[in-house]
Write a protein that holds these residues in place. Structure first.
Motif, mmCIF file in Angstrom:
data_model
loop_
_atom_site.group_PDB
_atom_site.id
_atom_site.type_symbol
_atom_site.label_atom_id
_atom_site.label_comp_id
_atom_site.label_asym_id
_atom_site.label_seq_id
_atom_site.Cartn_x
_atom_site.Cartn_y
_atom_site.Cartn_z
ATOM 1 N N PRO A 94 -13.375 17.670 -29.746
ATOM 2 C CA PRO A 94 -12.597 16.555 -29.205
ATOM 3 C C PRO A 94 -13.126 15.207 -29.670
ATOM 4 C CG PRO A 94 -14.100 17.371 -27.546
ATOM 5 C CD PRO A 94 -14.219 18.317 -28.721
ATOM 6 N N VAL A 95 -12.261 14.200 -29.596
ATOM 7 C CA VAL A 95 -12.642 12.834 -29.945
ATOM 8 C C VAL A 95 -12.112 11.883 -28.878
ATOM 9 C CG1 VAL A 95 -12.693 13.247 -32.429
ATOM 10 C CG2 VAL A 95 -10.547 12.500 -31.347
ATOM 11 N N ILE A 96 -12.686 10.685 -28.835
ATOM 12 C CA ILE A 96 -12.166 9.597 -28.019
ATOM 13 C C ILE A 96 -11.371 8.682 -28.943
ATOM 14 C CG2 ILE A 96 -12.734 7.603 -26.585
ATOM 15 C CD1 ILE A 96 -15.321 9.098 -25.813
ATOM 16 N N TYR A 152 -13.716 7.950 -32.010
ATOM 17 C CA TYR A 152 -15.145 8.144 -31.748
ATOM 18 C C TYR A 152 -15.449 9.625 -31.531
ATOM 19 C CZ TYR A 152 -15.422 3.110 -31.029
ATOM 20 O OH TYR A 152 -15.366 1.754 -31.199
ATOM 21 N N ILE A 153 -16.553 10.087 -32.069
ATOM 22 C CA ILE A 153 -17.006 11.447 -31.810
ATOM 23 C C ILE A 153 -17.368 11.535 -30.330
ATOM 24 C CG2 ILE A 153 -18.715 13.206 -32.382
ATOM 25 C CD1 ILE A 153 -18.990 11.848 -35.133
ATOM 26 N N ALA A 154 -16.739 12.450 -29.611
ATOM 27 C CA ALA A 154 -16.793 12.445 -28.151
ATOM 28 C C ALA A 154 -18.197 12.643 -27.594
ATOM 29 C CB ALA A 154 -15.848 13.510 -27.591
ATOM 30 N N LYS A 164 -25.551 9.587 -25.382
ATOM 31 C CA LYS A 164 -24.320 8.877 -25.700
ATOM 32 C C LYS A 164 -24.508 7.376 -25.560
ATOM 33 C CE LYS A 164 -21.101 12.496 -24.232
ATOM 34 N NZ LYS A 164 -19.888 12.780 -23.456
ATOM 35 N N LYS A 165 -23.894 6.626 -26.482
ATOM 36 C CA LYS A 165 -23.919 5.177 -26.403
ATOM 37 C C LYS A 165 -22.808 4.713 -25.469
ATOM 38 C CE LYS A 165 -27.384 4.765 -29.078
ATOM 39 N NZ LYS A 165 -28.676 4.292 -28.527
ATOM 40 N N GLN A 166 -23.175 3.804 -24.582
ATOM 41 C CA GLN A 166 -22.244 3.336 -23.560
ATOM 42 C C GLN A 166 -21.672 1.975 -23.921
ATOM 43 O OE1 GLN A 166 -23.088 3.854 -19.223
ATOM 44 N NE2 GLN A 166 -23.316 1.648 -19.250
ATOM 45 N N ARG A 167 -20.374 1.820 -23.699
ATOM 46 C CA ARG A 167 -19.717 0.538 -23.927
ATOM 47 C C ARG A 167 -18.996 0.120 -22.665
ATOM 48 N NH1 ARG A 167 -14.711 -1.338 -25.273
ATOM 49 N NH2 ARG A 167 -14.680 -3.311 -26.384
#
Length: 254
Positions: A209-211, A232-234, A81-84
């Motif tokens: 699910p999504v964010i 965002y795709i979770a 997962k990409k972190q922000r």
């Protein structure tokens, strides 16, 4: 995978040494998404450590979302997962570039339209005022990761046309180039189930699910410039926030 040698004199447990070694291989791309790790028997021979130690390391990797153990196919590397960082003001493109990723877009729609009630409230304009609507699929390193639906007020002194945007265009850079100095943003984030339209656009499975994130971006004078609804795709994105104890009381009971 042949370079690991357990340091039995180290204060770091052997299972954690192995965990760190495999984690580094995954994050560096030595092991790619969907690739299988060596079997337990292969690791026993390679590293001359016990099965219990190997299972503990693999269990920790699975707990952190780096691998998934599948019956019949062994241990498989998962998508990272990409972190922000939540506390930093940045664009999707700018944030990706800082982390060494390649951002991209697929432009689905750019049009001038009337603002609805919600958009009007977010941008502090009358409903039915003219705004620009930009709908984009967002990519990281060529992989689909999000849907961005953005509403920009139209009284900024310039127009927004399809020809202004291509695969690599950053909206924030575009605004800055046209004299808009961005200063801050308000965001809300929640986990939710997606609509049928979003499922179609992001090629999602049922019940995936999504964010969901809403953002209002302001210029340096506090004027709302754009409102965006971003999905965002979770399993591809996560958020990070650093929390400070403003009371400075290190003895506070949690």
């Amino acid at each position: 995978m042949n370079n690991f040698k357990a340091d039995k004199n180290s204060s770091v447990p052997i299972h954690h040494q192995l965990y760190l070694y495999i984690k580094d291989l995954i994050e560096s791309g030595e092991f790619s998404e969907g690739e299988s790790l060596p079997s337990e028997n292969e690791m026993i021979k390679l590293y001359e450590i016990s099965r219990i130690t190997i299972r503990r390391a693999i269990s920790d990797l699975e707990h952190d979302g780096l691998v998934l153990r599948r019956r019949g196919s062994g241990t498989v590397v998962q998508h990272i997962k990409k972190q922000r960082t939540l506390s930093q003001f940045s664009s999707f493109s700018g944030d990706a570039k800082v982390k060494g990723d390649k951002p991209g877009s697929i432009i689905l729609k750019i049009e001038k339209m009337e603002a609805g009630v919600k958009v009007g409230e977010k941008l502090n304009i009358a409903s039915k005022s003219q705004i620009y609507f930009i709908k984009r699929l967002r990519l990281l390193n060529g992989k689909l990761i999000a849907l961005h639906e953005t509403y920009v007020r139209s009284d900024l002194g310039f127009s927004i046309k399809n020809s202004d945007f291509d695969t690599n265009t950053s909206l924030y850079e575009f605004l800055e180039e046209h004299g808009i100095k961005l200063g801050s943003a308000d965001e809300t984030i929640e986990a939710k189930m997606s609509s049928s339209e979003v499922k179609r656009d992001l090629f999602l499975e049922d019940n995936q699910p999504v964010i969901y994130k809403e953002r209002v971006t302001f210029d340096q004078n506090g004027k709302p410039i754009e409102f965006s609804e971003n999905t965002y795709i979770a399993d591809s994105y996560k958020y990070y926030v650093h929390i400070v104890n403003v009371r400075g009381d290190s003895n506070e009971t949690l």
